[in-house]
Design an enzyme around this catalytic site. Structure first.
Site, short mmCIF file in Angstrom:
data_model
loop_
_atom_site.label_atom_id
_atom_site.label_comp_id
_atom_site.label_asym_id
_atom_site.label_seq_id
_atom_site.Cartn_x
_atom_site.Cartn_y
_atom_site.Cartn_z
N CYS A 1 -1.47 33.17 11.03
CA CYS A 1 -1.40 33.72 12.32
C CYS A 1 -0.52 33.22 13.44
O CYS A 1 -2.20 32.64 13.89
CB CYS A 1 -2.56 34.73 13.34
SG CYS A 1 -2.78 36.00 11.98
N GLU A 2 -0.03 32.44 13.04
CA GLU A 2 1.09 31.40 14.04
C GLU A 2 1.89 31.55 14.31
O GLU A 2 2.76 31.65 12.53
CB GLU A 2 0.47 29.91 13.39
CG GLU A 2 -0.77 29.63 13.80
CD GLU A 2 -1.66 28.69 15.06
OE1 GLU A 2 -0.81 28.73 15.91
OE2 GLU A 2 -2.53 29.09 14.84
N GLU B 1 0.55 -1.38 0.27
CA GLU B 1 0.03 0.34 -0.06
C GLU B 1 1.10 1.03 0.01
O GLU B 1 0.85 2.32 1.11
CB GLU B 1 -1.40 0.15 1.28
CG GLU B 1 -1.88 -1.54 1.86
CD GLU B 1 -2.89 -0.90 3.17
OE1 GLU B 1 -1.82 -0.38 3.25
OE2 GLU B 1 -3.05 -2.20 2.99
N ARG C 1 3.36 20.02 6.75
CA ARG C 1 3.98 18.64 7.79
C ARG C 1 5.88 19.39 7.65
O ARG C 1 5.58 19.34 8.95
CB ARG C 1 4.83 18.10 6.12
CG ARG C 1 3.68 17.55 5.62
CD ARG C 1 4.86 16.59 4.82
NE ARG C 1 4.97 15.31 5.37
CZ ARG C 1 5.92 15.20 5.33
NH1 ARG C 1 7.10 15.39 4.62
NH2 ARG C 1 6.80 13.56 6.56
N GLY D 1 1.89 4.75 -0.12
CA GLY D 1 1.69 5.89 -0.59
C GLY D 1 3.26 7.39 -1.14
O GLY D 1 2.69 8.02 -2.46
N ARG D 2 3.43 7.35 -0.23
CA ARG D 2 4.69 8.46 -0.71
C ARG D 2 5.57 8.34 -1.43
O ARG D 2 5.89 9.04 -2.15
CB ARG D 2 5.39 8.38 1.24
CG ARG D 2 6.32 9.50 1.08
CD ARG D 2 6.92 9.78 2.42
NE ARG D 2 6.71 9.34 3.80
CZ ARG D 2 6.04 9.54 4.46
NH1 ARG D 2 6.05 11.38 4.08
NH2 ARG D 2 5.39 9.34 5.95
N1 LLP Z 1 -1.04 1.60 4.41
C1 LLP Z 1 -1.40 2.27 5.76
C2 LLP Z 1 -2.57 0.85 6.84
C3 LLP Z 1 -1.28 3.82 5.92
O1 LLP Z 1 -1.63 3.76 7.70
C4 LLP Z 1 -0.78 4.05 5.30
C5 LLP Z 1 -0.38 5.67 6.44
C6 LLP Z 1 -0.10 3.80 3.81
C7 LLP Z 1 -0.04 2.75 4.30
C8 LLP Z 1 0.58 4.35 3.69
O2 LLP Z 1 1.65 4.98 4.37
P1 LLP Z 1 3.39 5.47 3.35
O3 LLP Z 1 3.30 4.37 1.95
O4 LLP Z 1 2.42 7.37 2.05
O5 LLP Z 1 3.87 5.90 3.85
N2 LLP Z 1 1.37 12.54 7.09
C9 LLP Z 1 2.31 11.62 7.80
C10 LLP Z 1 2.49 10.68 7.30
C11 LLP Z 1 0.77 9.55 7.88
C12 LLP Z 1 1.09 8.34 7.80
C13 LLP Z 1 -0.67 7.54 7.44
N3 LLP Z 1 -0.16 6.08 7.34
C14 LLP Z 1 3.28 12.43 6.62
O6 LLP Z 1 3.20 13.31 5.49
O7 LLP Z 1 4.67 12.39 6.59
#
Ligand code: LLP
Length: 402
Positions: free
Chosen positions: A328-329, A259, A298, A261-262
């Site tokens: 304003c922070e 899964e 971030r 994302g980043r």
């Molecule tokens: N699968 C699950 C169950 C997750 O909780 C997450 C991310 C992903 C996949 C995707 O993770 P990635 O491949 O993107 O690392 N807002 C934070 C990141 C929060 C991630 C939450 N869960 C940031 O800006 O670094």
């Protein structure tokens, strides 16, 4: 080379720009790393949930990892088939569970015994069978930022191995549940392989012990988390990542689900903001820009580093500056003590690695409309979200003025 100046002139600032071709390359590299195994890349929609971005992954054959029914709806709308959609999250409500079952998604990833019973009850009411997986918390330190670490017993996510076993037995004996997968996700922005291997090995052992009691699963879901280079991090190569996961799975014939994302979107994205003014006092140099923490949270939230590139005619010496927005922070900054040349109003700053957890974590704080989003593909730029207007911001309130 992206012509930020031209794009900023045409589409105004602040502006998010996503290079879809970069996303394609990342997708293909990771998919290729799992070659020879049945695998699904389920794009973690939360990283960047713009419909056109999700559609881009849908066209590449991706699935989707969703954490709200809103994300499930987005994924379906963007063309991801229901049979490649997973629904995770520690707190799904009844309506969400019901809709996910009705939409016949691949499985609901269950994160507690109480939730499992809830899912069972709703499936029974609907007179159907719901496919589930259990999110196991392997109690492994992923060695990442504490806010994005999820696989320790001190974190709210998943269940321990013993509870998971009980849940699988309950599911197996239920007329309304079909246990098909096992899931773990130990954290995000992972740059070390060892914790991933250890977690995969613990979960694979659990799979073997389930097989011994006749519970045969089909999907081994390793979550997301693959880290990227924001600065000078040494990242994990997709091939090594896949090998670590596959070596834990020796002798087991399952479809691997991942899964990301980043990894798919972060370095495809740029946040472009315009310099409004410079200001100095005896201690500090501030560069005030038109983007703010409501656009890209971030740095304020995690003290996260993002590389910043100045687009300017200036060739002065570098000096350290805080790059701050109009909100304003005191936490409204993109960088502190960042070396920059002297800047003039209308010069641009391009904030890199902004394609993941950028726009999506934005807000309307200080009644600021969210930025526009732009996609680049094969050299063509296309608007994929309009800039929010004041009218958009007050639309849900204005009828209640008395
Ligand atoms: N699968 C699950 C169950 C997750 O909780 C997450 C991310 C992903 C996949 C995707 O993770 P990635 O491949 O993107 O690392 N807002 C934070 C990141 C929060 C991630 C939450 N869960 C940031 O800006 O670094």
């Amino acid at each position: 080379m992206i012509n930020f100046k031209e794009l900023a002139q045409e589409y105004k600032t602040p502006l998010y720009i996503y290079d879809l071709d970069y996303m394609t390359a990342q997708y293909n590299e990771l998919k290729q790393a799992f070659k020879g195994r049945k695998s699904i890349l389920a794009y973690a929609v939360k990283a960047n949930s713009n419909l056109s971005v999700i559609k881009h992954f849908a066209d590449l054959g991706s699935g989707a990892d969703c954490v709200s029914i809103g994300e499930v709806r987005r994924a379906i709308l963007a063309g991801i088939p229901a049979y490649r959609i997973i629904f995770s999250g520690v707190g799904k409500n009844d309506d969400e569970i019901r809709e996910a079952i009705q939409k016949d998604i691949l499985y609901i990833n269950v994160e507690s015994e109480a939730e499992l019973k809830r899912v069972e009850l709703i499936a029974k009411e609907l007179d159907t069978i719901c496919r589930i997986s259990v999110r196991v918390n392997p109690n492994i330190d992923p060695k990442t930022h504490p806010y994005i670490s999820t696989g320790l017993h001190g974190n709210k996510f998943g269940v321990d191995i013993n509870s998971a076993k009980r849940m699988y037995i309950l599911a197996k004996n239920s007329k309304n549940l079909d246990p098909v997968g096992i899931h773990f996700h130990i954290g995000s922005q992972l740059t070390e392989l060892e914790p991933i291997y250890e977690a995969a090995a613990i979960v694979a052992d659990m799979l073997r012990s389930l097989e011994a009691i006749d519970i045969e699963l089909k999907f081994f879901d390793v979550g997301g988390g693959l880290g990227i280079k924001y600065n000078d991090e040494i990242t994990i190569k997709p091939y090594d990542y896949a090998q670590a996961v596959l070596s834990a799975l020796k002798g087991l014939d399952l479809t691997v689900i991942c899964e990301p994302g980043r990894f798919l979107t972060a370095n495809a994205g740029y946040f472009v903001t315009k310099v409004l003014y410079e200001k100095k006092n005896e201690q500090k140099r501030f560069v005030v820009v038109d983007g703010a923490m409501n656009d890209l949270l971030r740095p304020a939230l995690y003290d996260a580093y993002h590389k910043i590139e100045a687009i300017t005619e200036s060739d002065s010496k570098l000096s350290k500056a805080d790059i701050v927005g109009p909100v304003c922070e005191s936490g409204d900054f993109f960088a502190k003590d960042y070396p920059l040349v002297d800047l003039q109003p209308n010069d641009l700053l391009v904030i890199h690695s902004a394609g993941a957890y950028g726009f999506g974590m934005g807000s309307n704080y200080n009644t600021r409309g969210r930025s526009a989003e732009l996609a680049l593909k094969g050299g063509e730029a296309r608007l994929i979200r309009k800039r929010e207007t004041f009218e958009d911001l007050i639309a849900l309130e204005k009828d209640f003025l008395d």
